[in-house]
Design an enzyme around this catalytic site. Structure first.
Site, PDB file in Angstrom:
ATOM      1  N   ASP A 111      -3.546  -9.245  -3.139  1.00  0.00           N
ATOM      2  CA  ASP A 111      -2.149  -9.332  -3.564  1.00  0.00           C
ATOM      3  C   ASP A 111      -2.087 -10.286  -4.758  1.00  0.00           C
ATOM      4  O   ASP A 111      -2.510 -11.438  -4.647  1.00  0.00           O
ATOM      5  CB  ASP A 111      -1.327  -9.884  -2.382  1.00  0.00           C
ATOM      6  CG  ASP A 111       0.087  -9.345  -2.325  1.00  0.00           C
ATOM      7  OD1 ASP A 111       0.738  -9.313  -3.379  1.00  0.00           O
ATOM      8  OD2 ASP A 111       0.521  -8.980  -1.228  1.00  0.00           O
TER       9      ASP A 111
ATOM     10  N   ASP B 213       2.746  -8.282  -6.787  1.00  0.00           N
ATOM     11  CA  ASP B 213       4.016  -8.755  -6.224  1.00  0.00           C
ATOM     12  C   ASP B 213       5.130  -8.781  -7.274  1.00  0.00           C
ATOM     13  O   ASP B 213       4.941  -9.315  -8.375  1.00  0.00           O
ATOM     14  CB  ASP B 213       3.786 -10.170  -5.687  1.00  0.00           C
ATOM     15  CG  ASP B 213       4.936 -10.670  -4.830  1.00  0.00           C
ATOM     16  OD1 ASP B 213       5.227 -10.038  -3.806  1.00  0.00           O
ATOM     17  OD2 ASP B 213       5.538 -11.704  -5.192  1.00  0.00           O
TER      18      ASP B 213
ATOM     19  N   GLU C 181       4.611  -3.732  -6.790  1.00  0.00           N
ATOM     20  CA  GLU C 181       5.786  -3.838  -5.915  1.00  0.00           C
ATOM     21  C   GLU C 181       6.984  -3.999  -6.837  1.00  0.00           C
ATOM     22  O   GLU C 181       7.054  -4.962  -7.608  1.00  0.00           O
ATOM     23  CB  GLU C 181       5.680  -5.030  -4.974  1.00  0.00           C
ATOM     24  CG  GLU C 181       6.807  -5.009  -3.935  1.00  0.00           C
ATOM     25  CD  GLU C 181       7.467  -6.343  -3.670  1.00  0.00           C
ATOM     26  OE1 GLU C 181       8.166  -6.472  -2.666  1.00  0.00           O
ATOM     27  OE2 GLU C 181       7.306  -7.274  -4.495  1.00  0.00           O
TER      28      GLU C 181
ATOM     29  N   HIS D 215       5.388  -6.348   5.273  1.00  0.00           N
ATOM     30  CA  HIS D 215       5.601  -7.691   5.833  1.00  0.00           C
ATOM     31  C   HIS D 215       6.998  -8.231   5.526  1.00  0.00           C
ATOM     32  O   HIS D 215       7.299  -9.362   5.891  1.00  0.00           O
ATOM     33  CB  HIS D 215       4.539  -8.623   5.260  1.00  0.00           C
ATOM     34  CG  HIS D 215       4.672  -8.750   3.774  1.00  0.00           C
ATOM     35  ND1 HIS D 215       4.465  -7.686   2.916  1.00  0.00           N
ATOM     36  CD2 HIS D 215       5.058  -9.784   3.001  1.00  0.00           C
ATOM     37  CE1 HIS D 215       4.706  -8.076   1.688  1.00  0.00           C
ATOM     38  NE2 HIS D 215       5.059  -9.341   1.700  1.00  0.00           N
ATOM     39  N   ASP D 216       7.818  -7.472   4.798  1.00  0.00           N
ATOM     40  CA  ASP D 216       9.171  -7.920   4.437  1.00  0.00           C
ATOM     41  C   ASP D 216      10.261  -7.183   5.199  1.00  0.00           C
ATOM     42  O   ASP D 216      11.441  -7.413   4.948  1.00  0.00           O
ATOM     43  CB  ASP D 216       9.439  -7.664   2.939  1.00  0.00           C
ATOM     44  CG  ASP D 216       8.624  -8.574   2.041  1.00  0.00           C
ATOM     45  OD1 ASP D 216       8.248  -9.670   2.482  1.00  0.00           O
ATOM     46  OD2 ASP D 216       8.372  -8.171   0.892  1.00  0.00           O
TER      47      ASP D 216
HETATM   48  O1  TEU Z   1       9.028  -9.448  -2.145  1.00  0.00           O
HETATM   49  C1  TEU Z   1       9.953  -9.177  -3.129  1.00  0.00           C
HETATM   50  C2  TEU Z   1      11.304  -9.024  -2.694  1.00  0.00           C
HETATM   51  O2  TEU Z   1      12.184  -9.074  -3.523  1.00  0.00           O
HETATM   52  C3  TEU Z   1      11.619  -8.780  -1.257  1.00  0.00           C
HETATM   53  O3  TEU Z   1      12.145  -9.903  -0.666  1.00  0.00           O
HETATM   54  C4  TEU Z   1      12.577  -7.697  -1.239  1.00  0.00           C
HETATM   55  O4  TEU Z   1      13.786  -8.138  -1.757  1.00  0.00           O
HETATM   56  C5  TEU Z   1      12.813  -7.224   0.143  1.00  0.00           C
HETATM   57  O5  TEU Z   1      11.603  -6.961   0.753  1.00  0.00           O
HETATM   58  C6  TEU Z   1      13.618  -5.956   0.129  1.00  0.00           C
HETATM   59  O6  TEU Z   1      13.785  -5.510   1.409  1.00  0.00           O
HETATM   60  C7  TEU Z   1       7.797  -9.974  -2.531  1.00  0.00           C
HETATM   61  C8  TEU Z   1       6.937 -10.211  -1.320  1.00  0.00           C
HETATM   62  O7  TEU Z   1       6.650  -8.982  -0.701  1.00  0.00           O
HETATM   63  C9  TEU Z   1       7.632 -11.176  -0.408  1.00  0.00           C
HETATM   64  O8  TEU Z   1       6.931 -11.382   0.785  1.00  0.00           O
HETATM   65  C10 TEU Z   1       7.760 -12.484  -1.170  1.00  0.00           C
HETATM   66  O9  TEU Z   1       8.481 -13.397  -0.414  1.00  0.00           O
HETATM   67  C11 TEU Z   1       8.442 -12.286  -2.527  1.00  0.00           C
HETATM   68  O10 TEU Z   1       7.937 -11.180  -3.243  1.00  0.00           O
HETATM   69  C12 TEU Z   1       8.201 -13.495  -3.392  1.00  0.00           C
HETATM   70  O11 TEU Z   1       6.863 -13.566  -3.739  1.00  0.00           O
END
Ligand code: TEU
Ligand code: CA
Length: 657
Positions: A193, A297, A358, A429-430
């Site tokens: 990542d 990311d 992403e 994971h989000d």
């Molecule tokens: O996530 C980006 C992000 O904007 C997410 O919070 C998104 O808004 C959400 O998943 C939508 O449902 C990435 C990573 O995946 C996350 O774990 C990190 O916290 C974030 O970037 C910051 O690095």
């Protein structure tokens, strides 16, 4: 692999002004994505734009009509945004190039929660190494590890302190080398990542910037002096994705610093060529260690509108984060991605490394502009429109309607050309677990788990399985905020209470949306610790009888066995990996069916997206049922959430009608 064509110089989209019509705006790739997103959020279909009266409206009329709801200048803002993108996607000709990553099944690991080898309750590389056979036997082609770098862990490792070191709790660089070699020895690839929109505030670059904000590192970040007339006021109205303003005051240097995420995650300034050189260096360093690419990311956030102007209030309200139109699809994004590809991921004479972006907020057309095979930018993106259903977002407590995902996929597939490819996923994971969003009734858990697997692994596109999804993982019944670890959940709870919500209301919202549902420890075995750890896990995970790996492995009717069969079938069937997709009976509500075809192979997939039995046309008697959630099933009917995969001879119809 064939070298990519150089991107032709062209200017495909007409320049729009406010006398243009809605349909001109919608014909523009950025305009189309903006309108689609707007309609999706209001719960409307994009057929609405085909209405001739709507389509012929002039933008200035829309501006006038909408002004009471949107405030001034919304149309001006959107027209500016659209005109910043002069290019249109090229559909390409012929068949898509059969690259490895179009054919691979990916598996995302959140290492902290995967397997703990030393009893400290934290997943680590030793634990992961010991579980590689599990992934190989499952039938995975490429593993993606969420961050394993040295980090203070304020955002689950997405706050990197040192890009060239492994987090102490996870092990050492040598352990990581062993994991990389272990994947390759089992015929799997591995990607890491890349978190380079921001660093941790403990990164040495930021520390050096703090020590000397006017020195060379000051310009690595967005460090801005206060407005002398209003020193309390941040430089603009942008908000952080994790609640509150996107600016943190640094008293030690008397500057503001931009952070689109947590205050401890300052954004890197990609306008500075030295920042881009640093990123390129660290990518090359990892490629030399043998990894096969990166998931990148929030990579679409790296280019910000120069001068960092205020975001439009209406846009901010719509997506719940002000400022996004200045960085979701910034002016130099294409340029930065091409530079990364040319200098790090795909240099002349090397083996190209995978670039999976992403890209929150990016829609189908802008996605095609970021990934088209002729573009020299990314290979794949994660777009998130399908995870927001109608007017609901991740933060709302609602039932996810799979009919919406069906319509999204049909529309998406129909718009792709041979230059384009898509990812398939609904967990990471989000996000909370998909089964819980669609139907939390336990009697449907297994059928729904199998249905989602069938959809993911037989649809056209590159599938990404998130750890535990293959076990029919569901949301964790957390009992209080103390049980949660996620910074986003904690910030959100605080903000909701500050906004006047009761503690119960705030907790209910946080409980539905918490990212910790997907971060609980992997369940390897029944019993306390779940085979994840012999100690106390860093994040609670209750026992879930019947749903661990050990319990499902020997049960041919389990969701895990279903995933194994699907992955095996996909691996031996070109049609399922690369074949065309042709949807059948798309208007039949609750029913999702399609063919996947190449010259010599043809499959027919049928899904019941609902929790009730569904009458269906009979399958062709010559069709052979090769994979099914409910055994042979009943003729003419699909049970709740039933899924079937048939094999056919090419050029035979599958339905009796
Ligand atoms: O996530 C980006 C992000 O904007 C997410 O919070 C998104 O808004 C959400 O998943 C939508 O449902 C990435 C990573 O995946 C996350 O774990 C990190 O916290 C974030 O970037 C910051 O690095
Ligand atoms: Ca450990």
């Amino acid at each position: 692999m064939a070298r990519r064509r150089r991107k032709p110089e062209r200017r495909d989209n007409p320049h729009l002004d406010e006398s243009a019509q809605v349909r001109d705006f919608y014909a523009h790739p950025v305009g189309r994505d903006v309108i689609d997103k707007l309609l999706l959020q209001q719960g409307h279909s994009n057929r609405w734009v085909d209405n001739p009266i709507v389509g012929r409206l002039r933008l200035k009329t829309v501006a006038w009509l909408a002004r009471p709801f949107t405030g001034p200048n919304l149309v001006t803002t959107l027209v500016k945004l659209v005109n910043a993108e002069p290019e249109a996607p090229d559909p390409g000709t012929g068949a898509p190039e059969p690259t490895w990553w179009k054919q691979a099944a990916f598996y995302q690991i959140f290492p902290r929660s995967f397997a703990d080898s030393n009893g400290d309750g934290i997943g680590d590389l030793g634990g992961l190494l010991a579980r590689l056979d599990y992934l190989a036997e499952l039938g995975i082609d490429c593993v993606w590890l969420s961050p394993i770098y040295d980090s203070p862990n304020e955002d689950g490792g997405y706050d990197v302190r040192d890009y060239r070191a492994v987090m102490t709790e996870m092990g050492t660089l040598e352990d990581l080398d062993a994991v990389i070699a272990g994947c390759h020895a089992r015929g799997m690839r591995i990607i890491l990542d890349l978190v380079v929109n921001h660093t941790s505030d403990q990164h040495e670059w930021f520390q050096k910037a703090l020590a000397d904000p006017d020195g060379p590192y000051g310009d690595y970040y967005f460090l801005l002096p206060p407005d002398p007339d209003d020193p309390e006021q941040p430089p603009n109205n942008w908000k952080s994705a994790f609640s509150g303003p996107a600016w943190r005051w640094l008293p030690e240097v008397e500057r503001w610093v931009l952070h689109l995420f947590a205050p401890s995650q300052p954004d890197l300034n990609w306008e500075n060529p030295r920042v881009r050189d640093e990123v390129i260096d660290l990518c090359r360093w990892w490629f030399d260690r043998g990894i096969d690419g990166f998931r990148m990311d929030v990579i679409n956030f790296i280019s910000k509108t120069p001068g960092l102007p205020d975001g439009h209030d209406f846009v901010g309200d719509m997506v719940q984060v002000a400022g996004v139109e200045h960085y979701f699809y910034g002016p130099r994004l294409h340029e930065f991605l091409r530079e990364l590809r040319e200098r790090a991921f795909d240099p002349p004479g090397g083996t190209p490394k995978l670039m999976v972006g992403e890209t929150p907020g990016v829609g189908v057309e802008t996605g095609r502009l970021l990934t088209g095979a002729d573009r020299g930018e990314l290979d794949l993106i994660f777009s998130f429109d399908h995870l927001e259903s109608g007017s609901n977002t991740r933060y709302d407590d609602y039932r996810y309607d799979l009919e919406l995902y069906k319509r999204y996929l049909i529309d998406y597939q129909e718009r792709l050309g041979s230059n384009d490819w898509l990812t398939l996923f609904f967990e990471n994971h989000d996000n909370p677990r998909m089964i819980s969003k669609v139907n939390p009734d336990p009697q449907h858990r297994v059928a729904l788990g199998k249905l989602l697997g069938t959809l993911l692994l037989t649809m056209r596109g590159t599938p990404f399985i998130y750890q535990g999804q293959e076990l029919a993982g569901i949301n964790e019944p957390f009992e209080s905020l103390d049980e949660l670890r996620d910074v986003e959940s904690h910030n959100r709870y605080r903000t909701l209470v500050e906004e006047g919500k009761s503690e119960d209301e705030a907790w209910a919202q946080v409980l539905t949306s918490s990212r910790d549902h997907s971060r609980i420890p992997m369940r390897w075995e029944p019993g306390p610790g779940s085979g994840f750890t012999t100690g106390t896990p860093w994040l609670i995970g209750r026992e879930d009888p019947g749903f661990s790996v050990a319990e499902q492995e020997d049960d041919t009717e389990s969701v895990l066995s279903h995933y194994r069969r699907l992955l095996a079938l996909r691996r031996r069937s070109t049609a399922l990996r690369l074949g065309d997709v042709e949807f059948v009976d798309a208007d039949r509500s609750g029913y999702f069916a399609w063919f996947r075809t190449t010259g010599a192979e043809r499959f027919f997939v049928q899904l019941n997206l609902t929790d009730a039995p569904l009458d269906i046309p009979d399958a062709d008697p010559a069709a052979e049922l090769v994979l099914a959630s409910h055994g042979a099933g009943q003729t003419g009917t699909l049970a709740p959430y039933e899924s079937r995969v048939y094999s056919l001879r090419p050029n035979t119809p599958a339905t009796g009608d």
